[in-house]
Design an enzyme around this catalytic site. Structure first.
Site, PDB file in Angstrom:
ATOM      1  N   ILE A   1       5.978   1.403  -4.066  1.00  0.00           N
ATOM      2  CA  ILE A   1       4.675   1.057  -4.058  1.00  0.00           C
ATOM      3  C   ILE A   1       3.968   0.080  -3.217  1.00  0.00           C
ATOM      4  CG2 ILE A   1       4.737  -0.265  -6.063  1.00  0.00           C
ATOM      5  CD1 ILE A   1       1.880   0.991  -7.092  1.00  0.00           C
ATOM      6  N   CYS A   2       2.777   0.570  -2.573  1.00  0.00           N
ATOM      7  CA  CYS A   2       2.058  -0.484  -1.729  1.00  0.00           C
ATOM      8  C   CYS A   2       2.671  -0.887  -0.458  1.00  0.00           C
ATOM      9  CB  CYS A   2       1.788  -2.069  -2.546  1.00  0.00           C
ATOM     10  SG  CYS A   2       0.873  -2.948  -1.945  1.00  0.00           S
ATOM     11  N   ALA A   3       3.090  -2.192  -0.198  1.00  0.00           N
ATOM     12  CA  ALA A   3       3.970  -2.096   1.139  1.00  0.00           C
ATOM     13  C   ALA A   3       5.358  -1.764   1.011  1.00  0.00           C
ATOM     14  CB  ALA A   3       3.694  -3.478   1.507  1.00  0.00           C
TER      15      ALA A   3
END
Length: 184
Positions: free
Chosen positions: A101-103
């Site tokens: 998730i995210c980066a």
């Protein structure tokens, strides 16, 4: 019972890591937090977490999935660790679920598991994902890989993991009990 390992590196994103761990445990999934080193792991905002074990002490064959939370510099710390990339490749090559998730989808990309796949990430990491079909959906699934966008999508991401590992009925039960049915 399904087993999930969540590697934590210093600089992890709190909302993502804790939401995933909490929701999966609510579903009866055994979640093991594996630090990249002994002792506590400090988040982006200084929250200290004592992992269950270290990454060196886990056997990937004991787990059904690996999930990477994002955050900075946590993602860079995960990406710089060859043990993490080897684990990702192990899970992916065995057909086990692999998530980020995210980066952190960037780490999956650097490990070579996103090539030619549909994926998403935090918007500023879009251009760092190599040869992917980039989507802006909250959660993207392509074969055995799940990706999500960021802190605001962490609960939806975790609920999708519950659905994959335990079933839609359990995911819907948790969604209703936590009132996430009102937002995802």
């Amino acid at each position: 019972m399904a087993n999930v390992v969540v590697p934590l590196a210093d600089g992890f994103e709190e909302i993502e890591a804790m939401s995933i761990i909490d929701i999966l445990r609510r579903a009866g999934i055994n979640v093991v937090i594996a630090g990249l080193h002994d002792g506590y792991i400090s988040s982006t905002r200084g929250v200290k977490v004592i992992p269950d074990t270290t990454i060196d002490k886990i056997n990937p064959d004991d787990f059904d999935m690996i999930v990477l939370p994002g955050g900075q510099p946590g993602t860079d710390n995960l990406n710089a660790d060859e043990r993490v990339k080897n684990l990702i490749k192990h899970f992916y090559n065995k057909g086990k679920l692999t998530g980020a998730i995210c980066a952190a989808p960037y780490v999956l990309s650097e490990a070579g598991v996103l090539e030619g796949k549909k994926a998403t990430s935090y918007p500023t990491y879009k251009d760092k994902l190599k040869n992917v079909n980039y989507l802006e959906d909250m959660v993207v699934e392509d074969s055995n890989v799940l990706t999500s966008r960021g802190p605001g999508t962490a609960a939806c991401f975790a609920l999708k993991i519950v659905e994959k590992l335990v079933g839609k009925e359990k995911a819907d039960e948790i969604k209703k009990a936590t009132l996430f049915d009102k937002c995802c």
